[in-house]
Write a protein that holds these residues in place. Structure first.
Motif, short mmCIF file in Angstrom:
data_model
loop_
_atom_site.label_atom_id
_atom_site.label_comp_id
_atom_site.label_asym_id
_atom_site.label_seq_id
_atom_site.Cartn_x
_atom_site.Cartn_y
_atom_site.Cartn_z
N THR A 262 39.91 89.98 25.06
CA THR A 262 40.22 88.58 25.33
C THR A 262 41.02 88.42 26.62
N THR A 263 40.71 87.35 27.36
CA THR A 263 41.49 87.00 28.55
C THR A 263 42.74 86.26 28.10
N PHE A 264 43.89 86.80 28.43
CA PHE A 264 45.15 86.20 27.99
C PHE A 264 45.96 85.62 29.14
N CYS B 55 35.81 64.95 24.32
CA CYS B 55 36.28 66.10 23.54
C CYS B 55 36.48 65.79 22.06
N GLN B 56 35.87 64.75 21.58
CA GLN B 56 35.99 64.42 20.16
C GLN B 56 35.03 65.25 19.31
N ARG B 57 34.67 66.42 19.79
CA ARG B 57 33.84 67.34 19.03
C ARG B 57 34.74 68.42 18.44
N GLN B 58 34.21 69.15 17.50
CA GLN B 58 35.00 70.18 16.83
C GLN B 58 35.31 71.32 17.79
N LEU B 59 36.55 71.74 17.81
CA LEU B 59 37.00 72.81 18.69
C LEU B 59 37.17 74.09 17.86
N LYS B 60 36.63 75.18 18.35
CA LYS B 60 36.72 76.44 17.60
C LYS B 60 37.90 77.27 18.08
N THR B 61 38.85 77.41 17.21
CA THR B 61 40.02 78.24 17.50
C THR B 61 40.21 79.23 16.36
N ASN C 272 27.68 78.06 16.82
CA ASN C 272 26.96 77.81 18.08
C ASN C 272 27.94 77.65 19.25
N PHE C 273 28.87 78.59 19.34
CA PHE C 273 29.87 78.57 20.40
C PHE C 273 29.77 79.82 21.25
N HIS C 274 30.07 79.67 22.53
CA HIS C 274 30.08 80.80 23.47
C HIS C 274 31.49 81.22 23.81
N ARG C 275 32.47 80.48 23.29
CA ARG C 275 33.88 80.78 23.55
C ARG C 275 34.70 80.48 22.30
N GLU D 121 50.27 77.23 20.22
CA GLU D 121 50.16 77.66 21.62
C GLU D 121 48.83 78.38 21.87
N ARG D 122 48.12 77.96 22.91
CA ARG D 122 46.89 78.64 23.31
C ARG D 122 47.28 79.91 24.05
N ILE D 123 46.68 81.00 23.66
CA ILE D 123 47.09 82.25 24.32
C ILE D 123 45.92 83.02 24.92
N GLY D 124 44.68 82.66 24.57
CA GLY D 124 43.56 83.40 25.15
C GLY D 124 42.22 82.78 24.86
N ILE D 125 41.21 83.26 25.59
CA ILE D 125 39.83 82.83 25.37
C ILE D 125 38.96 84.07 25.28
N PHE D 126 38.19 84.17 24.19
CA PHE D 126 37.20 85.22 24.00
C PHE D 126 35.84 84.58 24.26
N THR D 127 35.05 85.17 25.16
CA THR D 127 33.76 84.58 25.55
C THR D 127 32.58 85.43 25.11
N SER D 128 31.40 84.87 25.23
CA SER D 128 30.19 85.64 24.90
C SER D 128 30.05 86.83 25.85
N THR D 129 30.53 86.70 27.08
CA THR D 129 30.52 87.83 28.01
C THR D 129 31.45 88.94 27.52
N ASP D 130 32.61 88.55 26.98
CA ASP D 130 33.53 89.54 26.39
C ASP D 130 32.85 90.24 25.21
N PHE D 131 32.09 89.49 24.44
CA PHE D 131 31.38 90.07 23.31
C PHE D 131 30.38 91.13 23.79
#
Length: 123
Positions: free
Chosen positions: A9-11, A66-72, A94-97, A105-115
């Protein structure tokens, strides 16, 4: 020993855009910065969404957009998420991130590229 998504994950350098801007502004900012996504934050700094390079130019405000569901996932969940669990989670939603959080607190993003990197290394 299999690594978790936390290891891929990118932190750092999580870039944001204020919710009072519009989608087109966010896309231009992403292009200028060479980024594939920006986190959309409200006036308190809380995450309300994400804008990605796949979103279309629009004059629509980010608050409405941004009134769509956010995946955290929490950092605790992420530490236990191996490549199979990550793939299932991302496919089911159906998420790429995935935005990784600690409390509020947001601390990182895991992407499909990271996968892809994770799988390529055999984790």
């Amino acid at each position: 020993m299999k690594k978790s998504i936390v290891d891929y994950t990118t932190f750092e350098n999580l870039l944001t855009v204020d919710w009072n801007k519009n989608v087109s502004f966010a896309l231009r900012k992403m292009k200028e910065l060479g980024k594939s996504c920006l986190l959309v934050v409200n006036k308190e700094g809380g995450i309300i969404g994400i804008v990605t390079e796949h979103d279309k130019e629009s004059t629509q405000g980010l608050k409405e957009f941004c009134q769509r569901q956010l995946k955290t996932v929490s950092i605790t969940e992420a530490k236990g998420m191996d490549s199979i669990k990550a793939a299932q989670y991302m496919a089911n939603h159906n998420f790429h991130r995935i935005i990784i959080i600690k409390g509020e607190e947001r601390i990182g993003i895991f992407t499909s590229t990271d996968f892809i990197k994770m799988v390529a290394e055999g984790d």
